[in-house]
Design a protein around this motif. Structure first.
Motif, PDB file in Angstrom:
ATOM      1  N   PHE A 186       0.864  -1.169   0.000  1.00  0.00           N
ATOM      2  CA  PHE A 186       0.000   0.000   0.000  1.00  0.00           C
ATOM      3  C   PHE A 186       0.902   1.221   0.000  1.00  0.00           C
ATOM      4  CE2 PHE A 186       0.963   0.472   4.450  1.00  0.00           C
ATOM      5  CZ  PHE A 186       1.104  -0.835   4.883  1.00  0.00           C
ATOM      6  N   ASP A 187       0.320   2.381  -0.245  1.00  0.00           N
ATOM      7  CA  ASP A 187       1.106   3.609  -0.375  1.00  0.00           C
ATOM      8  C   ASP A 187       1.024   4.518   0.844  1.00  0.00           C
ATOM      9  OD1 ASP A 187       0.043   3.876  -3.826  1.00  0.00           O
ATOM     10  OD2 ASP A 187       1.762   2.818  -2.950  1.00  0.00           O
ATOM     11  N   ASN A 188      -0.095   4.461   1.527  1.00  0.00           N
ATOM     12  CA  ASN A 188      -0.333   5.418   2.608  1.00  0.00           C
ATOM     13  C   ASN A 188      -0.838   4.710   3.853  1.00  0.00           C
ATOM     14  OD1 ASN A 188      -0.074   7.457   0.514  1.00  0.00           O
ATOM     15  ND2 ASN A 188      -2.202   7.011  -0.002  1.00  0.00           N
ATOM     16  N   SER A 189      -0.557   5.324   5.002  1.00  0.00           N
ATOM     17  CA  SER A 189      -1.129   4.875   6.272  1.00  0.00           C
ATOM     18  C   SER A 189      -1.734   6.072   6.979  1.00  0.00           C
ATOM     19  CB  SER A 189      -0.059   4.241   7.166  1.00  0.00           C
ATOM     20  OG  SER A 189       0.349   2.996   6.678  1.00  0.00           O
TER      21      SER A 189
ATOM     22  N   TRP B  97       4.149   6.464   2.470  1.00  0.00           N
ATOM     23  CA  TRP B  97       5.324   5.629   2.691  1.00  0.00           C
ATOM     24  C   TRP B  97       6.460   6.017   1.753  1.00  0.00           C
ATOM     25  CZ3 TRP B  97       6.252   1.619   6.227  1.00  0.00           C
ATOM     26  CH2 TRP B  97       5.203   1.417   7.131  1.00  0.00           C
ATOM     27  N   ASN B  98       6.142   6.488   0.572  1.00  0.00           N
ATOM     28  CA  ASN B  98       7.162   6.938  -0.373  1.00  0.00           C
ATOM     29  C   ASN B  98       7.370   8.432  -0.193  1.00  0.00           C
ATOM     30  OD1 ASN B  98       8.948   7.224  -2.430  1.00  0.00           O
ATOM     31  ND2 ASN B  98       7.455   6.975  -4.073  1.00  0.00           N
ATOM     32  N   GLY B  99       8.434   8.788   0.458  1.00  0.00           N
ATOM     33  CA  GLY B  99       8.739  10.195   0.693  1.00  0.00           C
ATOM     34  C   GLY B  99       8.475  10.653   2.113  1.00  0.00           C
ATOM     35  N   GLY B 100       7.500  10.061   2.777  1.00  0.00           N
ATOM     36  CA  GLY B 100       7.259  10.356   4.180  1.00  0.00           C
ATOM     37  C   GLY B 100       6.488  11.627   4.473  1.00  0.00           C
TER      38      GLY B 100
ATOM     39  N   ILE C 227       3.060  11.393  13.462  1.00  0.00           N
ATOM     40  CA  ILE C 227       2.974  10.109  12.775  1.00  0.00           C
ATOM     41  C   ILE C 227       4.322   9.837  12.117  1.00  0.00           C
ATOM     42  CG2 ILE C 227       2.045  11.093  10.627  1.00  0.00           C
ATOM     43  CD1 ILE C 227       0.338   8.541  10.351  1.00  0.00           C
ATOM     44  N   SER C 228       4.745   8.587  12.171  1.00  0.00           N
ATOM     45  CA  SER C 228       6.013   8.208  11.548  1.00  0.00           C
ATOM     46  C   SER C 228       5.913   6.761  11.082  1.00  0.00           C
ATOM     47  CB  SER C 228       7.173   8.375  12.534  1.00  0.00           C
ATOM     48  OG  SER C 228       6.989   7.527  13.662  1.00  0.00           O
ATOM     49  N   ARG C 229       6.886   6.347  10.255  1.00  0.00           N
ATOM     50  CA  ARG C 229       6.880   4.959   9.795  1.00  0.00           C
ATOM     51  C   ARG C 229       8.277   4.389   9.825  1.00  0.00           C
ATOM     52  NH1 ARG C 229       9.520   7.792   6.292  1.00  0.00           N
ATOM     53  NH2 ARG C 229       9.578   7.281   4.071  1.00  0.00           N
ATOM     54  N   ASP C 230       8.321   3.061   9.963  1.00  0.00           N
ATOM     55  CA  ASP C 230       9.570   2.309   9.919  1.00  0.00           C
ATOM     56  C   ASP C 230       9.418   1.315   8.780  1.00  0.00           C
ATOM     57  OD1 ASP C 230      11.588   0.377  10.233  1.00  0.00           O
ATOM     58  OD2 ASP C 230      11.678   0.733  12.390  1.00  0.00           O
ATOM     59  N   ASN C 231      10.063   1.627   7.650  1.00  0.00           N
ATOM     60  CA  ASN C 231       9.901   0.791   6.466  1.00  0.00           C
ATOM     61  C   ASN C 231      10.367  -0.637   6.711  1.00  0.00           C
ATOM     62  OD1 ASN C 231       9.985   3.646   5.635  1.00  0.00           O
ATOM     63  ND2 ASN C 231       9.737   2.830   3.583  1.00  0.00           N
TER      64      ASN C 231
END
Length: 121
Positions: free
Chosen positions: A29-32, A51-54, A68-72
């Motif tokens: 998926f692309d977004n959360s 997720w692509n670019g943050g 909000i943050s992500r850990d790929n």
């Protein structure tokens, strides 16, 4: 089929902090995003991340307090919640999906179970 497993909800006093986690598996998926819903109230957009670019987006009521943050590598998205207020009390849902408008509920096809966050005054 994407599966989302959330954790980190609970009870906290006003002014405190909590961190929610959402682990994804089973697809791409692309977004959360995080949405929340309190009893008797409409569903509310909280935060979203690409997720692509943050790049991120936040609801007005949480700007400056939530991150909000992500850990790929771990396929995990986080919601760090600081300076919590009683009005932040709600069930928080993690969503995953594709689309340009990351603030829209309809962008997200997959949802987690929704941990409860309760902020006492």
């Amino acid at each position: 089929q994407v599966q989302l497993v959330e954790s980190g909800g609970g009870l906290v006093q006003a002014g405190g902090s909590l961190r929610l986690s959402c682990v994804a598996s089973g697809g791409t998926f692309d977004n959360s995003a995080w949405f929340r819903q309190a009893p008797g109230k409409e569903r509310e957009f909280v935060a979203a991340i690409r997720w692509n670019g943050g790049s991120t987006s936040y609801g007005d009521s949480v700007k400056g307090r939530f991150t909000i943050s992500r850990d790929n590598g771990r396929n995990t998205v986080y919601l760090e919640m600081n300076s919590l207020k009683p009005e932040d009390t709600a069930v928080y849902y993690c969503g995953a999906g594709r689309g340009y408008w990351i603030e829209l509920y309809s962008t997200y096809a997959y949802w987690g179970q929704g941990p409860q966050v309760t902020v006492s005054s």
